[in-house]
Structures are given as C-alpha cells and as structure tokens.
Design an enzyme around this catalytic site. Structure first.
Site, PDB file in Angstrom:
ATOM      1  N   LYS A  46      -3.173  68.676 -29.745  1.00 37.64           N
ATOM      2  CA  LYS A  46      -3.633  67.797 -28.680  1.00 37.64           C
ATOM      3  C   LYS A  46      -4.826  68.423 -27.960  1.00 37.64           C
ATOM      4  O   LYS A  46      -4.931  69.652 -27.876  1.00 37.64           O
ATOM      5  CB  LYS A  46      -2.515  67.590 -27.648  1.00 37.64           C
ATOM      6  CG  LYS A  46      -1.300  66.829 -28.135  1.00 37.64           C
ATOM      7  CD  LYS A  46      -0.261  66.765 -27.019  1.00 37.64           C
ATOM      8  CE  LYS A  46       1.007  66.040 -27.461  1.00 37.64           C
ATOM      9  NZ  LYS A  46       0.796  64.596 -27.611  1.00 37.64           N
ATOM     10  N   ARG A 102       9.749  61.178 -33.343  1.00 40.21           N
ATOM     11  CA  ARG A 102      10.496  60.273 -34.214  1.00 40.21           C
ATOM     12  C   ARG A 102      11.201  61.037 -35.334  1.00 40.21           C
ATOM     13  O   ARG A 102      12.230  60.597 -35.834  1.00 40.21           O
ATOM     14  CB  ARG A 102       9.563  59.202 -34.775  1.00 40.21           C
ATOM     15  CG  ARG A 102       8.502  59.715 -35.727  1.00 40.21           C
ATOM     16  CD  ARG A 102       7.326  58.779 -35.869  1.00 40.21           C
ATOM     17  NE  ARG A 102       6.541  58.736 -34.650  1.00 40.21           N
ATOM     18  CZ  ARG A 102       5.463  57.959 -34.493  1.00 40.21           C
ATOM     19  NH1 ARG A 102       5.058  57.184 -35.498  1.00 40.21           N
ATOM     20  NH2 ARG A 102       4.795  57.958 -33.364  1.00 40.21           N
TER      21      ARG A 102
END
Length: 464
Positions: A243, A317
C-alpha cells in the site's frame, strides 16, 4: 474502562436537572410560549430548530437552571439525540422531562467514551454526567451494549504493536474464561497444513505474530448453531502489492471485523441467548519479508479449492474463506461475518452506510428492518452471479481479486460465497468502523457499526 453503571441510574425521584426536548418542527411554537428571560437565553446561546442545538434556561435562582435541546423527532428519539449534551453539560444528574430516554441511553453512554491508553492522565478528570431512567430493563441493555462498544473501540484504536494476533487470542481467552466458553487456537504446523489461505497471508509475520485461527464455542450443543466470524488482520501492509503510505496509515483498524465478532459473541453469552455459539477469528499480520506470498502464487484453501493470488492486498477474503470452511464443518444454520474488506464498498456507500451482502432474502429483510429501527444504517448490495466470471483463473480454480476497478465489493463477496455453508443463511458485512471526524456520541476513531442491528436480529430470532 469507565463504570457505565454510574452514568445512567434508576429514577427514584432524586434531585436532577431537567432536560426539555423540543421537536424541530415545533420550535417556533415553543419559543413564542416562553417567558422573556428564556427567549433571551435562547437567543444568546443561538438555539436553533436543528438537531443537537441546546441552551441553558435560567430559573428563579442562580443555581436553578434547566436544559432545552432540539431533536429531529421527539416521538422517535434516536440513539444520538442526547449525545452532545452528554459531552458538553456540566457534571451532574439529569432527567428528561415527561418521557423515557429510550434508545438515547446508548448515545448518552457512548458520548462519554475516551481512548487515553497512550496519553498522560488528567490530574483532575471531569466528573460524570448522569442520566436517569425509570426503565431498568432498557438501562441494563444500554449498559451492556455500551460496554462491548467501548471494548470494541479500544481494540481498534490500539496501535498494532499492542494489538497483534496474540492479543486477539488473549481477548478471546478472557471472554472464554468470563463466560465458561471453550477456546481452541490453531497455529504453527496446524495452520500451515490445514488452513492454506490463512497461512499464505500470515506466514511472513515475525515471531510472536504468527497466523492463527481462534475459535470460541459456547452454549448447549442442542441449540441452533450460529457462527460469527471476524477478519483479524492486525496490520495490513498490502503485502508485496504494498500500500502507499496514505493507504497504510489506518491499517491498525483492519482487525475491526474481529473486534465486532468479539463484541457480538460477548452479547450472546452475557445475555445467555439459547444458541450454540461458534466464534471464529482468523488472526494474521499481512507483513513483508522473504517468506511473503507473491502475486501469482497458487494456494490451496481448507476447502480444497486452489486460489491464484492476483493481489496480495486482497488478503482479508483469503483468511475469511478458510474460517468460513471451518464453520461449515460444524453445520451452522446462521453465519455472520464482519470485515473491513474493500475500499470499493466505501466508494459506493461512504463511511457511515455499511455494505450488507446476504444469500437469503428473509435474513436480509430482518437485518434491514433492524438497521432502520436501531439507527444502525446498512444497505443491501447484490450478489450478482455473472460477476463470478471475473474471478476465473488460467491456472487455478479462481483468483482472489478481479482485475479492474469495477464491482470490487461484489466480487469480494462472491469470492466468500464460494466458501459459505450450502444450507446456512449467511450475511457478510463489509464495514468501515471508523469515524474520520467527531460527531455527537461518535468521537474520531474506531466505531461499532451494524452491531446493534445484528444483535436485534439475534434477539428477535432466539430470545423467546
């Protein structure tokens, strides 16, 4: 933590200052009926026909004063309508004139939350602001909800150096000890061999921060089985798909789903809801070193499906998928998962409105109804099956993240749906759980979202 039982108390006729509530639509009529000194005080304090506007009204003596506050709907008080008063009034005891505070009890308590773990303690802290109620049942409910909300906020606000996978495990252990639940934790070789996606995400974390699956079970095995799952990414660098600095700044809150699962599990146990509770928290740190999972690596899930890692920043996820598979093995009838899963949900709905995905229309209707009645907003998003094509892989059963900028929250939910128990009702909450700016009762920082609505659904289903 503040003793919340000191902040709302039974009304036994004790001395208290009065809070007068005015409906915004009736403001002009109220003002015209007031004596000149009240109109002058209202004007001096800029009282206006808008929610949260308030003023001190003088009495016959200098110490004989009351409070007037404007609310949007005096017949349907929101949890937050008294919250600003709880933040700004002088310390003391207060009573709402001619009505019960009802849901406003929650905001009164929530407004007095402070996260000061890392700050120098105030030598002269302000005394409590106490609200009276003649409804003891609502008082106890409000105290319990506020208590788990304070814990939830504390866990998310805490820096990742003090809230790693082991700290989530310790929080679950405290819950198990407090309520007589059974705690089990898979880590090390057990995770590496049995939870391939969880291991892939967390294997690069340092010593003491290894990936683990935390499970808590409680209640009569003969009761309906309910699974509550929370994403426990204690810090998310994004992995090798790292990120940018701005995107990493608040990643201590990426375990917000786990904080919600712990809070909801505590509500179930302390209220002795007749269910067989199964709480699961896959806890990891998505770190970077030579062991980090690479883009293009293929991982084998607990369910046996192979997953090509198309984006190492789509890690939540993955860990939820293995936890959902573990939950499936016990045959639950109802499954909730909470996760700070996608930026796409925030682009679609903003920070305040939480994204709900559900595989059952009845469950979705119950949740949306509870969200409206509890002032705990959420919006149902579609599980649009044709988008599953976006999760196809050339080399594996599926990828973890679709290419391109479109429908990211939906494709993430569709990925999870592949691991949901076939016969279970399932709801997935893609949450933000953070206040970017302070609002009455909701200070800047961590926030409980969807919690009150989900708890209402559980109570309505099982409490009887």
């Amino acid at each position: 933590m503040t003793d919340l039982s000191t902040l709302i108390q039974p009304d036994r006729g004790q001395a208290a200052r009065t809070i007068h509530l005015i409906d915004a639509k009736g403001f002009d009529a109220w003002l015209s009926a007031q004596p000149p000194r009240h109109r002058a005080a209202a004007a001096a304090q800029k009282l206006a026909p808008a929610g949260y506007s308030s003023a001190i009204l003088p009495g016959d003596n200098p110490d004989d004063w009351s409070v007037v506050s404007v609310v949007n709907n005096v017949e349907r008080l929101s949890p937050w309508c008294l919250a600003k008063l709880a933040e700004t009034l002088p310390e003391g005891t207060y009573r709402v004139d001619a009505r019960e505070p009802g849901k406003a009890l929650h905001g009164w308590l929530a407004a007095q939350y402070k996260f000061d773990r890392y700050k120098k303690k105030d030598a002269k802290p302000q005394g409590p602001r106490i609200l009276l109620t003649s409804d003891p049942a609502k008082m106890e409910d409000a105290i319990r909800m506020a208590a788990v909300t304070f814990k939830l906020r504390d866990r998310i606000n805490t820096g990742a150096n003090d809230m790693g996978p082991a700290d989530l495990e310790a929080a679950a252990a405290d819950l198990a000890q407090s309520y007589g639940a059974t705690l089990s934790v898979a880590k090390g070789a057990e995770v590496e061999k049995g939870y391939g996606l969880l291991w892939a995400v967390g294997q690069a974390a340092g010593k003491g921060r290894e990936p683990r699956l935390i499970e808590l079970e409680w209640g009569n095995p003969e009761h309906p089985r309910v699974a509550i799952i929370g994403k426990g990414v204690c810090f998310d660098t994004g992995g090798l798909d790292i990120k940018p600095a701005a995107g990493m700044r608040l990643m201590k809150k990426d375990m917000g789903g786990a904080a919600h699962a712990l809070a909801l599990a505590e509500l179930v146990m302390q209220n002795r809801l007749p269910v067989r509770l199964h709480m699961l928290v896959p806890a990891v740190e998505n770190a970077i070193n030579g062991d980090a999972t690479r883009p293009g690596d293929v991982m084998i899930s607990r369910k046996g499906l192979s997953v090509e890692n198309s984006n190492t920043d789509a890690e939540g996820r993955l860990i939820l998928a293995d936890a959902l598979t573990k939950a499936e093995e016990a045959g639950p009838e109802l499954v909730f998962d909470f996760a700070t899963l996608t930026g796409a949900a925030r682009v679609a709905l903003g920070a305040d409105l939480q994204a709900l995905f559900a595989n059952d229309d009845t469950l979705a209707t119950e949740l949306l109804s509870a969200a409206e009645s509890e002032f705990d907003p959420m919006w149902r998003m579609p599980l649009y099956d044709p988008y599953k094509d976006l999760l196809k892989s050339d080399v594996a059963d599926m990828v973890n993240a679709a290419e391109g900028p479109f429908g990211g929250a939906i494709t993430a939910a569709l990925f999870l749906k592949e691991f949901v128990p076939d016969k279970a009702q399932w709801a997935h909450f893609d949450i933000f759980c953070w206040n970017g700016a302070s609002k009455p009762g909701r200070p800047k920082g961590a926030e409980a979202v969807s919690l009150r609505a989900v708890w209402k659904v559980l109570k309505d289903r099982y409490a009887s």
